[in-house]
Motif scaffolding. Sequence first.
Motif, PDB file in Angstrom:
ATOM      1  N   PHE A  46     -43.812 -53.779   8.091  1.00  0.00           N
ATOM      2  CA  PHE A  46     -42.492 -53.921   7.471  1.00  0.00           C
ATOM      3  C   PHE A  46     -42.200 -52.662   6.653  1.00  0.00           C
ATOM      4  N   PRO A  47     -40.930 -52.385   6.354  1.00  0.00           N
ATOM      5  CA  PRO A  47     -40.609 -51.247   5.493  1.00  0.00           C
ATOM      6  C   PRO A  47     -41.105 -51.506   4.064  1.00  0.00           C
ATOM      7  N   ALA A  48     -41.972 -50.662   3.579  1.00  0.00           N
ATOM      8  CA  ALA A  48     -42.465 -50.816   2.208  1.00  0.00           C
ATOM      9  C   ALA A  48     -41.361 -50.515   1.204  1.00  0.00           C
ATOM     10  N   LEU A  49     -40.397 -49.703   1.623  1.00  0.00           N
ATOM     11  CA  LEU A  49     -39.285 -49.317   0.759  1.00  0.00           C
ATOM     12  C   LEU A  49     -37.971 -49.809   1.366  1.00  0.00           C
ATOM     13  N   SER A  50     -37.270 -50.667   0.634  1.00  0.00           N
ATOM     14  CA  SER A  50     -35.964 -51.140   1.097  1.00  0.00           C
ATOM     15  C   SER A  50     -34.935 -50.036   0.917  1.00  0.00           C
ATOM     16  N   THR A  51     -33.756 -50.232   1.477  1.00  0.00           N
ATOM     17  CA  THR A  51     -32.673 -49.261   1.313  1.00  0.00           C
ATOM     18  C   THR A  51     -32.331 -49.084  -0.158  1.00  0.00           C
ATOM     19  N   GLU A  52     -32.317 -50.196  -0.895  1.00  0.00           N
ATOM     20  CA  GLU A  52     -32.009 -50.141  -2.331  1.00  0.00           C
ATOM     21  C   GLU A  52     -33.058 -49.335  -3.082  1.00  0.00           C
ATOM     22  N   MET A  53     -34.324 -49.519  -2.737  1.00  0.00           N
ATOM     23  CA  MET A  53     -35.385 -48.789  -3.426  1.00  0.00           C
ATOM     24  C   MET A  53     -35.325 -47.297  -3.099  1.00  0.00           C
ATOM     25  N   LEU A  54     -35.011 -46.963  -1.855  1.00  0.00           N
ATOM     26  CA  LEU A  54     -34.880 -45.544  -1.496  1.00  0.00           C
ATOM     27  C   LEU A  54     -33.703 -44.903  -2.230  1.00  0.00           C
ATOM     28  N   ASN A  55     -32.591 -45.631  -2.311  1.00  0.00           N
ATOM     29  CA  ASN A  55     -31.438 -45.110  -3.055  1.00  0.00           C
ATOM     30  C   ASN A  55     -31.796 -44.891  -4.521  1.00  0.00           C
ATOM     31  N   LEU A  56     -32.559 -45.846  -5.081  1.00  0.00           N
ATOM     32  CA  LEU A  56     -33.004 -45.704  -6.470  1.00  0.00           C
ATOM     33  C   LEU A  56     -33.925 -44.494  -6.617  1.00  0.00           C
ATOM     34  N   ALA A  57     -34.793 -44.287  -5.639  1.00  0.00           N
ATOM     35  CA  ALA A  57     -35.719 -43.156  -5.688  1.00  0.00           C
ATOM     36  C   ALA A  57     -34.960 -41.826  -5.684  1.00  0.00           C
ATOM     37  N   PHE A  58     -33.930 -41.722  -4.831  1.00  0.00           N
ATOM     38  CA  PHE A  58     -33.122 -40.501  -4.796  1.00  0.00           C
ATOM     39  C   PHE A  58     -32.397 -40.287  -6.128  1.00  0.00           C
ATOM     40  N   TYR A  59     -31.901 -41.375  -6.704  1.00  0.00           N
ATOM     41  CA  TYR A  59     -31.210 -41.269  -8.001  1.00  0.00           C
ATOM     42  C   TYR A  59     -32.169 -40.781  -9.083  1.00  0.00           C
ATOM     43  N   MET A  60     -33.373 -41.364  -9.122  1.00  0.00           N
ATOM     44  CA  MET A  60     -34.348 -40.994 -10.146  1.00  0.00           C
ATOM     45  C   MET A  60     -34.822 -39.552  -9.971  1.00  0.00           C
ATOM     46  N   LYS A  61     -34.942 -39.144  -8.739  1.00  0.00           N
ATOM     47  CA  LYS A  61     -35.345 -37.747  -8.461  1.00  0.00           C
ATOM     48  C   LYS A  61     -34.375 -36.769  -9.124  1.00  0.00           C
ATOM     49  N   GLU A  62     -33.075 -37.028  -9.005  1.00  0.00           N
ATOM     50  CA  GLU A  62     -32.070 -36.147  -9.594  1.00  0.00           C
ATOM     51  C   GLU A  62     -31.951 -36.362 -11.098  1.00  0.00           C
ATOM     52  N   ARG A  63     -31.999 -37.612 -11.502  1.00  0.00           N
ATOM     53  CA  ARG A  63     -31.779 -37.945 -12.921  1.00  0.00           C
ATOM     54  C   ARG A  63     -32.904 -37.411 -13.801  1.00  0.00           C
ATOM     55  N   TYR A  64     -34.139 -37.477 -13.306  1.00  0.00           N
ATOM     56  CA  TYR A  64     -35.287 -37.101 -14.129  1.00  0.00           C
ATOM     57  C   TYR A  64     -35.953 -35.793 -13.681  1.00  0.00           C
ATOM     58  N   ASN A  65     -35.250 -35.051 -12.780  1.00  0.00           N
ATOM     59  CA  ASN A  65     -35.732 -33.741 -12.337  1.00  0.00           C
ATOM     60  C   ASN A  65     -37.188 -33.796 -11.879  1.00  0.00           C
ATOM     61  N   THR A  66     -37.463 -34.717 -10.961  1.00  0.00           N
ATOM     62  CA  THR A  66     -38.816 -34.868 -10.428  1.00  0.00           C
ATOM     63  C   THR A  66     -38.745 -34.842  -8.911  1.00  0.00           C
ATOM     64  N   THR A  67     -39.841 -35.111  -8.249  1.00  0.00           N
ATOM     65  CA  THR A  67     -39.849 -35.105  -6.784  1.00  0.00           C
ATOM     66  C   THR A  67     -39.729 -36.527  -6.248  1.00  0.00           C
ATOM     67  N   LEU A  68     -39.246 -36.630  -5.034  1.00  0.00           N
ATOM     68  CA  LEU A  68     -39.054 -37.937  -4.411  1.00  0.00           C
ATOM     69  C   LEU A  68     -40.395 -38.655  -4.224  1.00  0.00           C
ATOM     70  N   ALA A  69     -41.423 -37.905  -3.826  1.00  0.00           N
ATOM     71  CA  ALA A  69     -42.743 -38.510  -3.610  1.00  0.00           C
ATOM     72  C   ALA A  69     -43.322 -39.057  -4.910  1.00  0.00           C
ATOM     73  N   THR A  70     -43.064 -38.380  -6.025  1.00  0.00           N
ATOM     74  CA  THR A  70     -43.554 -38.856  -7.324  1.00  0.00           C
ATOM     75  C   THR A  70     -42.922 -40.191  -7.680  1.00  0.00           C
ATOM     76  N   VAL A  71     -41.620 -40.318  -7.436  1.00  0.00           N
ATOM     77  CA  VAL A  71     -40.914 -41.571  -7.730  1.00  0.00           C
ATOM     78  C   VAL A  71     -41.423 -42.694  -6.837  1.00  0.00           C
ATOM     79  N   ILE A  72     -41.541 -42.433  -5.543  1.00  0.00           N
ATOM     80  CA  ILE A  72     -41.984 -43.465  -4.602  1.00  0.00           C
ATOM     81  C   ILE A  72     -43.390 -43.942  -4.940  1.00  0.00           C
TER      82      ILE A  72
END
Length: 333
Positions: A79-105
């Motif tokens: 199954f997808p470990a990351l839902s669409t909502e979680m991926l969208n949140l990850a992209f938002y956090m990456k930009e908001r907190y100036n970090t990498t996508l892999a770190t957020v995930i």
Amino acid sequence: MGKKYAEILLEFATSQEIDRTFTYKIPAHLMQTLEVGMRVLVPFGRGNKTQQGYVIELKDATQVASHKMKNIHTIIDEFPALSTEMLNLAFYMKERYNTTLATVIDVMLPPGSKGKPIALAQKEVRYVKLAKNTQEVKQYMETIQEKKSFINQYKILEILLEVKKAPVNHLTELLQIGESAIKTLSKHQIISQYREIETYELKESKLGIEQSWRLNDEQKRSLEILEESFAKQEHETFLLHGVTGSGKTEIFLQVIHTILQKGGQAIVLVPEISLTPQTVNRFKKRFGNQVGITHSRLTPKERMNQWVLAKQGKISVMIGPRSAVFTPFENLK
């Protein structure tokens, strides 16, 4: 026909220099099953070292030259470990907190899951059961009941006559004894030992379902405001102000009750220092086994179990510190 190419974010891409996706070919046997949000194993680098990655996008076409692309090896989870909502949140956090996508995930997924399927953890449990029929066991008990040195054997058989089987560690903890009596009964073939594979579970007391408390006028008004906002799906922020013991938690409990009745799910964030058994039991008394808990004092296997139960919809309320905000609920309200 499924998509032909996948944009994969590598799990180790926690530095800004490699904070991007890589294009991989999707083998024919994976085209119908691969989904965005899944974890996969892929070859990477000159040595084609196997790495974990996350499927960020599926595509029919790409500008990357075919000879430069490699095939995805396999899918890690069903199954997808990351839902669409979680991926969208990850992209938002990456930009908001100036970090990498892999770190957020990484903080979104359960600990101990790197390169392994996310599933309910299992363990081997040693059990005992009666090896003779009830009449024979009772006859044996009659021969030993007056002998003080046999008291532990007698107590074990009393329990097994009632429950039929029991984990060895439960018996020794309950009776506050070692395993000597169990070994003796096994040697004389009064009981037998065997092993079962079981799912890890948190050690919690079995609590009954507690009824809601009667609210005073101030509590009723606060509850009405919260439920009106919830019914309108306005997603407002509220602050309940009151001294300790004024009944704020009861309002939260009743709001959550309304959410659960409508098929929703809820996350309760509590400072880790306040995450006491009393706090958790307050919710468990009201909602029973619908409640999950996560915090740093749990083992990785226990935390993974709670994550999986939430993902499967087997629990509807998660209590924990800030990290619990990443609980993979599908119908969070």
